[in-house]
Design a protein around this motif. Structure first.
Motif, mmCIF file in Angstrom:
data_model
loop_
_atom_site.group_PDB
_atom_site.id
_atom_site.type_symbol
_atom_site.label_atom_id
_atom_site.label_comp_id
_atom_site.label_asym_id
_atom_site.label_seq_id
_atom_site.Cartn_x
_atom_site.Cartn_y
_atom_site.Cartn_z
ATOM 1 N N HIS A 64 -70.205 -31.666 -28.883
ATOM 2 C CA HIS A 64 -69.289 -32.144 -29.918
ATOM 3 C C HIS A 64 -68.358 -33.213 -29.369
ATOM 4 C CE1 HIS A 64 -66.341 -31.986 -33.198
ATOM 5 N NE2 HIS A 64 -65.400 -31.797 -32.282
ATOM 6 N N HIS A 65 -67.909 -33.039 -28.134
ATOM 7 C CA HIS A 65 -67.013 -34.015 -27.514
ATOM 8 C C HIS A 65 -67.699 -35.371 -27.369
ATOM 9 C CE1 HIS A 65 -63.836 -35.602 -24.960
ATOM 10 N NE2 HIS A 65 -64.747 -35.928 -24.059
ATOM 11 N N ARG A 66 -68.996 -35.351 -27.041
ATOM 12 C CA ARG A 66 -69.728 -36.598 -26.824
ATOM 13 C C ARG A 66 -70.187 -37.241 -28.136
ATOM 14 N NH1 ARG A 66 -70.982 -33.205 -22.620
ATOM 15 N NH2 ARG A 66 -70.886 -34.094 -20.516
ATOM 16 N N ALA A 67 -70.712 -36.422 -29.046
ATOM 17 C CA ALA A 67 -71.263 -36.970 -30.284
ATOM 18 C C ALA A 67 -71.158 -35.934 -31.392
ATOM 19 C CB ALA A 67 -72.720 -37.377 -30.069
ATOM 20 N N PRO A 68 -70.007 -35.826 -32.031
ATOM 21 C CA PRO A 68 -69.791 -34.745 -33.012
ATOM 22 C C PRO A 68 -70.740 -34.779 -34.201
ATOM 23 C CG PRO A 68 -67.981 -36.340 -33.051
ATOM 24 C CD PRO A 68 -68.808 -36.662 -31.860
ATOM 25 N N TRP A 69 -70.898 -35.956 -34.795
ATOM 26 C CA TRP A 69 -71.746 -36.034 -35.987
ATOM 27 C C TRP A 69 -73.225 -35.893 -35.634
ATOM 28 C CZ3 TRP A 69 -69.359 -35.184 -40.262
ATOM 29 C CH2 TRP A 69 -68.026 -35.593 -40.418
ATOM 30 N N LEU A 70 -73.611 -36.449 -34.502
ATOM 31 C CA LEU A 70 -75.005 -36.323 -34.072
ATOM 32 C C LEU A 70 -75.341 -34.870 -33.764
ATOM 33 C CD1 LEU A 70 -77.668 -37.662 -33.332
ATOM 34 C CD2 LEU A 70 -76.762 -38.049 -31.017
ATOM 35 N N THR A 71 -74.414 -34.135 -33.159
ATOM 36 C CA THR A 71 -74.644 -32.721 -32.859
ATOM 37 C C THR A 71 -74.834 -31.923 -34.140
ATOM 38 O OG1 THR A 71 -73.295 -32.880 -30.854
ATOM 39 C CG2 THR A 71 -73.683 -30.680 -31.741
ATOM 40 N N LEU A 72 -73.977 -32.180 -35.131
ATOM 41 C CA LEU A 72 -74.117 -31.490 -36.411
ATOM 42 C C LEU A 72 -75.443 -31.847 -37.071
ATOM 43 C CD1 LEU A 72 -72.964 -29.723 -38.676
ATOM 44 C CD2 LEU A 72 -71.813 -31.766 -39.577
ATOM 45 N N ALA A 73 -75.807 -33.112 -37.034
ATOM 46 C CA ALA A 73 -77.072 -33.544 -37.638
ATOM 47 C C ALA A 73 -78.265 -32.903 -36.941
ATOM 48 C CB ALA A 73 -77.174 -35.069 -37.584
ATOM 49 N N LEU A 74 -78.199 -32.792 -35.610
ATOM 50 C CA LEU A 74 -79.291 -32.173 -34.859
ATOM 51 C C LEU A 74 -79.449 -30.706 -35.247
ATOM 52 C CD1 LEU A 74 -81.413 -32.179 -32.606
ATOM 53 C CD2 LEU A 74 -79.564 -31.704 -30.976
ATOM 54 N N LEU A 75 -78.342 -29.974 -35.341
ATOM 55 C CA LEU A 75 -78.415 -28.569 -35.729
ATOM 56 C C LEU A 75 -78.935 -28.410 -37.154
ATOM 57 C CD1 LEU A 75 -75.046 -27.303 -34.193
ATOM 58 C CD2 LEU A 75 -77.345 -26.591 -33.502
ATOM 59 N N ALA A 76 -78.475 -29.273 -38.057
ATOM 60 C CA ALA A 76 -78.977 -29.216 -39.437
ATOM 61 C C ALA A 76 -80.468 -29.530 -39.485
ATOM 62 C CB ALA A 76 -78.197 -30.189 -40.317
ATOM 63 N N GLY A 77 -80.903 -30.475 -38.652
ATOM 64 C CA GLY A 77 -82.325 -30.803 -38.595
ATOM 65 C C GLY A 77 -83.155 -29.631 -38.104
ATOM 66 N N LEU A 78 -82.639 -28.895 -37.127
ATOM 67 C CA LEU A 78 -83.342 -27.708 -36.629
ATOM 68 C C LEU A 78 -83.429 -26.637 -37.718
ATOM 69 C CD1 LEU A 78 -81.804 -27.472 -33.042
ATOM 70 C CD2 LEU A 78 -84.166 -28.055 -33.617
ATOM 71 N N VAL A 79 -82.373 -26.506 -38.517
ATOM 72 C CA VAL A 79 -82.382 -25.556 -39.630
ATOM 73 C C VAL A 79 -83.492 -25.912 -40.613
ATOM 74 C CG1 VAL A 79 -81.091 -24.745 -41.644
ATOM 75 C CG2 VAL A 79 -79.948 -24.961 -39.433
ATOM 76 N N VAL A 80 -83.568 -27.180 -40.973
ATOM 77 C CA VAL A 80 -84.593 -27.633 -41.919
ATOM 78 C C VAL A 80 -85.987 -27.423 -41.338
ATOM 79 C CG1 VAL A 80 -85.527 -29.641 -43.125
ATOM 80 C CG2 VAL A 80 -83.053 -29.288 -43.030
ATOM 81 N N ALA A 81 -86.162 -27.711 -40.058
ATOM 82 C CA ALA A 81 -87.469 -27.541 -39.416
ATOM 83 C C ALA A 81 -87.926 -26.089 -39.481
ATOM 84 C CB ALA A 81 -87.401 -28.019 -37.964
ATOM 85 N N VAL A 82 -87.018 -25.168 -39.201
ATOM 86 C CA VAL A 82 -87.370 -23.745 -39.279
ATOM 87 C C VAL A 82 -87.699 -23.357 -40.715
ATOM 88 C CG1 VAL A 82 -86.486 -21.389 -39.010
ATOM 89 C CG2 VAL A 82 -86.060 -23.099 -37.231
ATOM 90 N N ASP A 83 -86.911 -23.867 -41.672
ATOM 91 C CA ASP A 83 -87.171 -23.561 -43.083
ATOM 92 C C ASP A 83 -88.549 -24.051 -43.514
ATOM 93 O OD1 ASP A 83 -84.731 -22.356 -43.354
ATOM 94 O OD2 ASP A 83 -83.760 -24.035 -44.390
ATOM 95 N N CYS A 84 -88.974 -25.174 -42.982
ATOM 96 C CA CYS A 84 -90.267 -25.743 -43.369
ATOM 97 C C CYS A 84 -91.436 -24.873 -42.908
ATOM 98 C CB CYS A 84 -90.420 -27.149 -42.792
ATOM 99 S SG CYS A 84 -89.366 -28.391 -43.575
ATOM 100 N N PHE A 85 -91.261 -24.158 -41.800
ATOM 101 C CA PHE A 85 -92.356 -23.365 -41.242
ATOM 102 C C PHE A 85 -92.239 -21.875 -41.533
ATOM 103 C CE2 PHE A 85 -92.491 -27.178 -38.534
ATOM 104 C CZ PHE A 85 -93.843 -27.459 -38.580
ATOM 105 N N ARG A 86 -91.175 -21.462 -42.235
ATOM 106 C CA ARG A 86 -90.952 -20.033 -42.427
ATOM 107 C C ARG A 86 -92.012 -19.404 -43.322
ATOM 108 N NH1 ARG A 86 -85.082 -19.813 -44.616
ATOM 109 N NH2 ARG A 86 -85.415 -17.573 -44.378
ATOM 110 N N GLY A 87 -92.658 -20.191 -44.185
ATOM 111 C CA GLY A 87 -93.718 -19.654 -45.026
ATOM 112 C C GLY A 87 -94.942 -19.271 -44.216
ATOM 113 N N ALA A 88 -95.331 -20.127 -43.276
ATOM 114 C CA ALA A 88 -96.501 -19.857 -42.438
ATOM 115 C C ALA A 88 -96.187 -18.880 -41.316
ATOM 116 C CB ALA A 88 -97.028 -21.174 -41.865
ATOM 117 N N LEU A 89 -94.947 -18.929 -40.808
ATOM 118 C CA LEU A 89 -94.539 -18.057 -39.704
ATOM 119 C C LEU A 89 -93.254 -17.330 -40.112
ATOM 120 C CD1 LEU A 89 -95.030 -20.681 -36.828
ATOM 121 C CD2 LEU A 89 -96.575 -18.775 -37.386
ATOM 122 N N PRO A 90 -93.375 -16.232 -40.868
ATOM 123 C CA PRO A 90 -92.179 -15.555 -41.404
ATOM 124 C C PRO A 90 -91.173 -15.139 -40.334
ATOM 125 C CG PRO A 90 -94.172 -14.717 -42.445
ATOM 126 C CD PRO A 90 -94.623 -15.599 -41.309
#
Length: 446
Positions: free
Chosen positions: A168-194
Motif C-alpha cells: 500500500h505504501h508503494r502503490a495503494p491503488w495498484l494493490t487494491l486493483a490487484l486484490l480485486a483482480g484476484l477476487v474476480v479470477a477466483v469467481d470466474c473459476f468457482r463454477g468448475a472448481l467449487p
C-alpha cells in the motif's frame, strides 16, 4: 523492543489515538449482527423426531434488497483495516517486528476462541453422553460454530497487514486493483472448481481491508459530500448491474459464504456512507454515556461476537424440549417473539462476557514480546489447520475438539498463557528484571 519505555511509548498511543467514531461504527455493526442472527436461527422439531434449522430472514422475499443495507461484514473489515494499519505503524515506529504484530493479533483473537471451543466441546460431549440425539448435537455444533468463519477470515486479513501495508505504501491503488483482480479470477473459476471459491476468504476480505487503508491515509478526504454520495450510488448501481445480469446472486447472505466480488463493491459503498456520517458520528461518540458504552463494549466485542450464536443455539434447542408454545417460523407470532429472544440472549451474554471477556485483554510475560518469526509462523499454521478443515468439510464435534487442541498449541508457541500483572514497587519501579509499559502490545493492538 528491548526497553519498557519503548513499549510504553508504542502501546500507550493505541488507545489514545483511537477514533471514537470508528468504535461507534463497529458497535453498531455488532448490534446489527446479533439482532440479525436472532431473526435467522429457528430450529424446528418435526413429528418424526428429527430437528432442522430454518434461516427465516433468508426465506423472506422482501429481505433480499434489505440485506444490501444491513450486510455489515464489509464494514467490519473496512474499520479493521483502519485500526490495523494504524496499530502496525505505531508498533513498527517503536522498533517492533512483523512477528510481534502477528503474535499480538493471534493471541487477541485465538485466546477467546479457545475458551469458546473448549466450552462447546465439554457441553456437547455432555449432551451426547446424556442421550441427546447425535443429529441435534451435530446441528448445534454446526450452527454454534458459525462465528468461527469470521475469525478465520479476519485473522487471514489481519495477519497479512505488514505485507499489504508495504504494498500500500508503494502503490495503494495498484494493490487494491490487484486484490480485486484476484477476487474476480477466483469467481470466474468457482463454477468448475467449487473448492477454489474458499480462496476468496483471503482475497475478498484483504481487498475490503485495503479500503480501510485508503481511508486511514485520507484518500477520501478530497471528496466533497456530493462526491461521497456519488461513490455510494455508483457502487450500488454496479451491484445492481452484476446481479441483474445474473453474474452474481442478489442475496448477500448467499454471497457471503464463500465471499465474492459483490462484497468488495458493497464495502466501497459502506466506506463512502461512513465517511458521509462522520460529522454526526464524532459528536455522538463524544457523549459521555456513549463514550463509556464504547469503552466497555470495545473491550468485550469479540467475546460477544463469538458467544452470541452458541448461546442462541443452546437457548433455542432447550426450548424445543419444553412445552412453551413455539410459533412457526415467519408467522406473526414468531416475529412478535423476537424482542423476547433478543432480550434473553442479552441476559445470557452478560455472564459470558464477564467470565471470558478478560481473555481479550490479558497481558503476558514481557519477554514473550520478543517473538521469533519461526514461532509466529508455526502458530499461524497450527491455527489454520482446523480452520481449513472446517471450510472444506464443515464443523463437527470432533473438529471442535481438534480446534481446541490446535489453538492451545498456538497459544503455547507464542508464550501467551495469561499471567498476573506484577505489582509496582514504591518509587514507580517494577519488580523483577522485566519491566512493562502501561499496557502490553498483545492487549493494546486492536
Amino acid at each position: 523492543m528491548g526497553s519498557a519505555g519503548t513499549r510504553g511509548t508504542v502501546t500507550g498511543t493505541d488507545t489514545a489515538d483511537r477514533d471514537p467514531a470508528i468504535d461507534l461504527v463497529r458497535l453498531v455493526c455488532l448490534v446489527l449482527v446479533v439482532v440479525g442472527h436472532s431473526m435467522m436461527v429457528s430450529p424446528v422439531l418435526h413429528p418424526d423426531g428429527t430437528v432442522t434449522t430454518e434461516n427465516t430472514l433468508a426465506e423472506q422475499d422482501w429481505f433480499e434488497p434489505v440485506i444490501w443495507i444491513f450486510m455489515v461484514m464489509p464494514l467490519f473489515f473496512v474499520t479493521g483495516g483502519i485500526t490495523g494499519l494504524q496499530s502496525w505503524r505505531r508498533l513498527k515506529a517503536g522498533g517492533g517486528t512483523a512477528a510481534q504484530f502477528i503474535r499480538a493479533r493471534l493471541l487477541r483473537l485465538v485466546r477467546p476462541a479457545t475458551a469458546l471451543l473448549a466450552t462447546m466441546v465439554a457441553g456437547l460431549s455432555a449432551a451426547a453422553a446424556l442421550g441427546v440425539d447425535r443429529q441435534v448435537v451435530q446441528l448445534v455444533a454446526t450452527g454454534a460454530g458459525m462465528p468461527l468463519w469470521f475469525l478465520a477470515a479476519y485473522l487471514a486479513a489481519q495477519l497479512n497487514i505488514p505485507v499489504l501495508a508495504a504494498l500500500h505504501h508503494r502503490a495503494p491503488w495498484l494493490t487494491l486493483a490487484l486484490l480485486a483482480g484476484l477476487v474476480v479470477a477466483v469467481d470466474c473459476f468457482r463454477g468448475a472448481l467449487p473448492d477454489l471459491a474458499n480462496v476468496n476468504l483471503v482475497f475478498v476480505w484483504c481487498a475490503v481491508q485495503q479500503l480501510g487503508f485508503l481511508a486511514a491515509d485520507g484518500y477520501l478526504a478530497p471528496l466533497s459530500r456530493s462526491g461521497l454520495v456519488g461513490v455510494a450510488v455508483a457502487a450500488h448501481l454496479l451491484l445492481g448491474l452484476v446481479t441483474g445480469l445474473g453474474l452474481y446472486r442478489g442475496n448477500m447472505l448467499v454471497n457471503l459464504n464463500p465471499p465474492n466480488l459483490t462484497l468488495v463493491i458493497l464495502g466501497v459503498s459502506q466506506l463512502a456512507v461512513m465517511e458521509l456520517a462522520r460529522p454526526v458520528l464524532a459528536p455522538l461518540a463524544g457523549i459521555r454515556w456513549i463514550a463509556r458504552l464504547l469503552q466497555l463494549a470495545g473491550a468485550r466485542s469479540l467475546t460477544v461476537y463469538l458467544w452470541h450464536l452458541p448461546l442462541l443455539g443452546a437457548m433455542s434447542g432447550l426450548l424445543l424440549l419444553t412445552p412453551v408454545p413455539k410459533p412457526s417460523s415467519g408467522t406473526a407470532g414468531w416475529w412478535w417473539s423476537r424482542p423476547l429472544v433478543v432480550l434473553a440472549l442479552v441476559l445470557l451474554l452478560l455472564p459470558a462476557t464477564a467470565a471470558f471477556g478478560r481473555l481479550e485483554e490479558r497481558t503476558t510475560a514481557p519477554q514473550a514480546f520478543r517473538c521469533r518469526p519461526a514461532a509466529a509462523g508455526a502458530a499461524v499454521v497450527v491455527v489454520f489447520i482446523p480452520v481449513a478443515d472446517a471450510a472444506l468439510n464443515g464443523l463437527s464435534l470432533g473438529l471442535l475438539a481438534a480446534g481446541t487442541v490446535c489453538f492451545t498449541v498456538a497459544i503455547l508457541l507464542l508464550g501467551g498463557l495469561p499471567l498476573r500483572r506484577r505489582r509496582a514497587v514504591p518509587g514507580g519501579r517494577k519488580r523483577g528484571p522485566g519491566k512493562r509499559g502501561p499496557r502490553g502490545i498483545a492487549s493494546g493492538v486492536k
